[in-house]
Design an enzyme around this catalytic site. Sequence first.
Site, PDB file in Angstrom:
ATOM      1  N   ASP A  43       0.826  -1.115  -0.178  1.00 50.70           N
ATOM      2  CA  ASP A  43      -0.114   0.132   0.019  1.00 50.70           C
ATOM      3  C   ASP A  43       0.869   1.243   0.169  1.00 50.70           C
ATOM      4  O   ASP A  43       1.977   1.389   0.748  1.00 50.70           O
ATOM      5  CB  ASP A  43      -0.884  -0.021   1.212  1.00 50.70           C
ATOM      6  CG  ASP A  43      -1.718   1.173   1.560  1.00 50.70           C
ATOM      7  OD1 ASP A  43      -2.577   1.276   0.400  1.00 50.70           O
ATOM      8  OD2 ASP A  43      -1.713   1.908   2.208  1.00 50.70           O
ATOM      9  N   GLU A  94       1.475  -0.693  -5.092  1.00 55.35           N
ATOM     10  CA  GLU A  94       0.442   0.355  -5.523  1.00 55.35           C
ATOM     11  C   GLU A  94       1.410   1.522  -5.378  1.00 55.35           C
ATOM     12  O   GLU A  94       1.726   2.234  -4.407  1.00 55.35           O
ATOM     13  CB  GLU A  94      -0.535   0.386  -4.430  1.00 55.35           C
ATOM     14  CG  GLU A  94      -1.634   1.396  -4.765  1.00 55.35           C
ATOM     15  CD  GLU A  94      -2.173   2.133  -3.520  1.00 55.35           C
ATOM     16  OE1 GLU A  94      -3.124   2.825  -3.728  1.00 55.35           O
ATOM     17  OE2 GLU A  94      -1.514   2.486  -2.706  1.00 55.35           O
TER      18      GLU A  94
END
Length: 544
Positions: A212, A277
């Site tokens: 993330d 990401e």
Amino acid sequence: MTASRPTPPTADPDWWRSAVVYQIYVRSFADANGDGVGDLEGIRQRLPYLRDLGIDALWLTPFYTSPMVDGGYDVADYRDVDPIFGTLADFDAMVTDAHALGLRIIVDLVPNHTSDRHPWFQAALAAAPGAAERARYLFADGRGERGELPPNDWESIFGGPAWTRVADGQWYLHLFDPSQPDLNWRHPEVRAEFEDVLRFWLDRGVDGFRIDVAHGMIKAEGLPDVGFSTMTTGRRQVELLGKGRLPYFDQDEVHDIYRAWRPILDSYPGGRMAVAEAWAETPQRLARYIGPDELHQAFSFDFLDATWSAESFRKVIDTALAEATIVGAPTTWVLSNHDKQRHVTRYGDGPDGLRRARAAALLMFALPGCAYVYQGEELGLPEVLDLPDDVRQDPAFRRTGESRDGCRVPIPWSGDAPPYGFGPAGCAESWLPAPATWAALSVAAQTSVPGSTLELYRRALRIRRAHPALAADAGEVTWQETEPGVLAFSRAAGDVTLTCVVNISGAPVRVGGYGEPLVSSETLTAQDGDRWLPVDTAAWFERR
């Protein structure tokens, strides 16, 4: 736990190069205990469905101990399961069953920030300015005569300033919600902690990590101003994400972190992997996250953001394939996820949006590389646009009025009324309410129904897994000459060629010359002794 925990039947270390990965938003997939919230046991019970769908791996959004201010992306304990989702024993049982079915498990790792309930941050708040406990985070003195102004002009991705002042007058950085303080990744304890967290989950048998905010852990030295803000110009800094340089994203030092992580991943058997990401201002900078000494993949968000036009898709595909060639790693394709409006709705909603979404799925599955499927897209779920404000839980909604809750509504499994079999009979309503119109979209309603979106996905994924021209080592994309508004490309293996044709023009197109049809998102028509592809339709053809 040891690294000898069973892995899936196939030990191919390059499995991730052509895998189909199914993203599970854990709160919204399946509820085993009837409290209205999805859990790990619910996932375990539904694993046969996922196997039969034809996917290779599951990516689970965070299930760690958390106050759930941001759906679990505010982590208080990286080595345990939040009670709302189950226990570590439930996690281990799920991994064991998944591996027995040939499915791999990818878990979300959230390294940019912790929860404000994390013991480290609680210790930081209890300590004085300048104390060692604060050095793990980014605390700074404010500007102004009495330090009453934030240290710089940085803005939260969720809207508003990225700084919150504590009782003793210092400020701490949070690029997201104030409950998510950013870590100081120049601190050796932070780096050592996350290397241990990686090993903890690898020892429990996970096959990979989705990182993330992979571009965010390092901030520019001196914390310099961006130079504009919503207050001064009316432009939000987040508008530069993926388009320009920000002092809190995509700093060069972030790659040192991944160069330290890669040997850890490589030390475990079975091809353990990581996908970023990451947002960067150029394709060249994004490509730096991928390589034999860093991460295995980075999401191709340009594909997700492509408009419904042949020109847009062609440009995005060509760019992504060129990047893949540069770094020697496969492209990752994604049409929807838990942060973006579902693509049925992005493509027009209603029958038009669904028809286009089905065609886009065939386009994605025919491309070389790894495809990520967001839960419910195989059912043709649209975005839920009319959720009452009082049920929305996205922290961004409170700060900007924008909400990601519409793509997080629990998926329908069976039955004629909400919550559509999301939990056991008689269970609580789901944590977000499902629309009254979803009965026809449930798994049960679409199973074994010719032409349903679920059966389209199942058929396409069966062909993708078995067809030599769609294998990881098959030929690259060769574009075909077509009419305006039509995409057609071929991939070959030996004397077998598969051609994918997508009609984004305003009229049916003749497709008789491509070979025998294997699958199509809508029924092909016959006219003048030839086959025709309807508008907003994709099909695969084989020639031997």
